[in-house]
Motif scaffolding. Sequence first.
Motif, PDB file in Angstrom:
ATOM      1  N   ASP A 187       0.871  -1.172   0.000  1.00  0.00           N
ATOM      2  CA  ASP A 187       0.000   0.000   0.000  1.00  0.00           C
ATOM      3  C   ASP A 187       0.912   1.226   0.000  1.00  0.00           C
ATOM      4  O   ASP A 187       1.825   1.314   0.826  1.00  0.00           O
ATOM      5  N   HIS A 188       0.682   2.159  -0.915  1.00  0.00           N
ATOM      6  CA  HIS A 188       1.546   3.339  -1.027  1.00  0.00           C
ATOM      7  C   HIS A 188       1.686   4.070   0.310  1.00  0.00           C
ATOM      8  O   HIS A 188       2.771   4.538   0.657  1.00  0.00           O
ATOM      9  N   TYR A 189       0.609   4.190   1.057  1.00  0.00           N
ATOM     10  CA  TYR A 189       0.614   4.955   2.306  1.00  0.00           C
ATOM     11  C   TYR A 189       1.041   4.139   3.527  1.00  0.00           C
ATOM     12  O   TYR A 189       1.720   4.644   4.408  1.00  0.00           O
ATOM     13  N   LYS A 190       0.645   2.865   3.586  1.00  0.00           N
ATOM     14  CA  LYS A 190       0.923   2.026   4.754  1.00  0.00           C
ATOM     15  C   LYS A 190       2.035   1.018   4.535  1.00  0.00           C
ATOM     16  O   LYS A 190       2.378   0.261   5.433  1.00  0.00           O
ATOM     17  N   GLY A 191       2.604   0.968   3.333  1.00  0.00           N
ATOM     18  CA  GLY A 191       3.715   0.061   3.062  1.00  0.00           C
ATOM     19  C   GLY A 191       3.287  -1.396   3.039  1.00  0.00           C
ATOM     20  O   GLY A 191       2.140  -1.717   2.713  1.00  0.00           O
ATOM     21  N   TRP A 192       4.217  -2.283   3.413  1.00  0.00           N
ATOM     22  CA  TRP A 192       3.894  -3.704   3.438  1.00  0.00           C
ATOM     23  C   TRP A 192       2.846  -3.967   4.504  1.00  0.00           C
ATOM     24  O   TRP A 192       3.021  -3.589   5.663  1.00  0.00           O
ATOM     25  N   THR A 193       1.767  -4.610   4.087  1.00  0.00           N
ATOM     26  CA  THR A 193       0.634  -4.884   4.972  1.00  0.00           C
ATOM     27  C   THR A 193       0.319  -6.370   4.964  1.00  0.00           C
ATOM     28  O   THR A 193       0.232  -6.987   3.911  1.00  0.00           O
ATOM     29  N   PHE A 194       0.148  -6.915   6.162  1.00  0.00           N
ATOM     30  CA  PHE A 194      -0.258  -8.307   6.358  1.00  0.00           C
ATOM     31  C   PHE A 194      -1.755  -8.308   6.598  1.00  0.00           C
ATOM     32  O   PHE A 194      -2.252  -7.588   7.472  1.00  0.00           O
ATOM     33  N   ILE A 195      -2.486  -9.096   5.824  1.00  0.00           N
ATOM     34  CA  ILE A 195      -3.940  -9.195   5.961  1.00  0.00           C
ATOM     35  C   ILE A 195      -4.261 -10.636   6.293  1.00  0.00           C
ATOM     36  O   ILE A 195      -3.961 -11.543   5.505  1.00  0.00           O
ATOM     37  N   GLN A 196      -4.862 -10.850   7.460  1.00  0.00           N
ATOM     38  CA  GLN A 196      -5.167 -12.203   7.896  1.00  0.00           C
ATOM     39  C   GLN A 196      -6.675 -12.369   8.064  1.00  0.00           C
ATOM     40  O   GLN A 196      -7.320 -11.587   8.769  1.00  0.00           O
ATOM     41  N   GLU A 197      -7.223 -13.375   7.379  1.00  0.00           N
ATOM     42  CA  GLU A 197      -8.635 -13.732   7.514  1.00  0.00           C
ATOM     43  C   GLU A 197      -8.751 -14.694   8.688  1.00  0.00           C
ATOM     44  O   GLU A 197      -8.179 -15.777   8.664  1.00  0.00           O
ATOM     45  N   THR A 198      -9.480 -14.275   9.733  1.00  0.00           N
ATOM     46  CA  THR A 198      -9.593 -15.084  10.948  1.00  0.00           C
ATOM     47  C   THR A 198     -11.063 -15.324  11.271  1.00  0.00           C
ATOM     48  O   THR A 198     -11.942 -14.649  10.721  1.00  0.00           O
ATOM     49  N   PRO A 199     -11.352 -16.252  12.179  1.00  0.00           N
ATOM     50  CA  PRO A 199     -12.743 -16.458  12.593  1.00  0.00           C
ATOM     51  C   PRO A 199     -13.367 -15.195  13.197  1.00  0.00           C
ATOM     52  O   PRO A 199     -14.570 -14.998  13.133  1.00  0.00           O
ATOM     53  N   GLU A 200     -12.536 -14.320  13.756  1.00  0.00           N
ATOM     54  CA  GLU A 200     -13.021 -13.089  14.383  1.00  0.00           C
ATOM     55  C   GLU A 200     -13.230 -11.966  13.369  1.00  0.00           C
ATOM     56  O   GLU A 200     -13.844 -10.955  13.672  1.00  0.00           O
ATOM     57  N   GLY A 201     -12.677 -12.103  12.180  1.00  0.00           N
ATOM     58  CA  GLY A 201     -12.730 -11.059  11.156  1.00  0.00           C
ATOM     59  C   GLY A 201     -11.338 -10.804  10.596  1.00  0.00           C
ATOM     60  O   GLY A 201     -10.386 -11.509  10.911  1.00  0.00           O
ATOM     61  N   GLU A 202     -11.229  -9.768   9.779  1.00  0.00           N
ATOM     62  CA  GLU A 202      -9.963  -9.453   9.111  1.00  0.00           C
ATOM     63  C   GLU A 202      -9.054  -8.616  10.012  1.00  0.00           C
ATOM     64  O   GLU A 202      -9.486  -7.625  10.580  1.00  0.00           O
ATOM     65  N   ILE A 203      -7.808  -9.032  10.113  1.00  0.00           N
ATOM     66  CA  ILE A 203      -6.778  -8.289  10.851  1.00  0.00           C
ATOM     67  C   ILE A 203      -5.787  -7.749   9.831  1.00  0.00           C
ATOM     68  O   ILE A 203      -5.349  -8.478   8.944  1.00  0.00           O
ATOM     69  N   ARG A 204      -5.447  -6.453   9.953  1.00  0.00           N
ATOM     70  CA  ARG A 204      -4.456  -5.828   9.064  1.00  0.00           C
ATOM     71  C   ARG A 204      -3.344  -5.225   9.919  1.00  0.00           C
ATOM     72  O   ARG A 204      -3.616  -4.498  10.861  1.00  0.00           O
ATOM     73  N   ILE A 205      -2.112  -5.535   9.548  1.00  0.00           N
ATOM     74  CA  ILE A 205      -0.944  -4.984  10.248  1.00  0.00           C
ATOM     75  C   ILE A 205      -0.034  -4.386   9.189  1.00  0.00           C
ATOM     76  O   ILE A 205       0.409  -5.083   8.269  1.00  0.00           O
ATOM     77  N   SER A 206       0.247  -3.083   9.313  1.00  0.00           N
ATOM     78  CA  SER A 206       0.973  -2.344   8.272  1.00  0.00           C
ATOM     79  C   SER A 206       2.300  -1.779   8.760  1.00  0.00           C
ATOM     80  O   SER A 206       2.571  -1.736   9.954  1.00  0.00           O
TER      81      SER A 206
END
Length: 86
Positions: free
Chosen positions: A19-38
């Motif tokens: 992502d141009h603004y947030k850089g490398w981002t990890f997106i994890q699909e979990t039972p609780e919902g989507e987690i994003r770490i940038s």
Amino acid sequence: NLGAPVRAMSNGYGRFEWDHYKGWTFIQETPEGEIRISHLQHKGVDRFYNVGEVFSTCGSTGAYSTGPHLHVEAPTAQPGSEITTD
């Protein structure tokens, strides 16, 4: 800290995107919902991760980063809300 290991917060399939603004981002699909770490230091491997597994390291990537840190977006127990930290 720059280069500190970053671990999965839940179990689920994780993928990486730039992502141009947030850089490398990890997106994890979990039972609780989507987690994003940038602002990760580097791209990891797209695969299933278990809670506690290292998937990348802390970085300062993306136009919005002013130094080493993580931006975390995670679902909460309350529908329609999320936790976002910088």
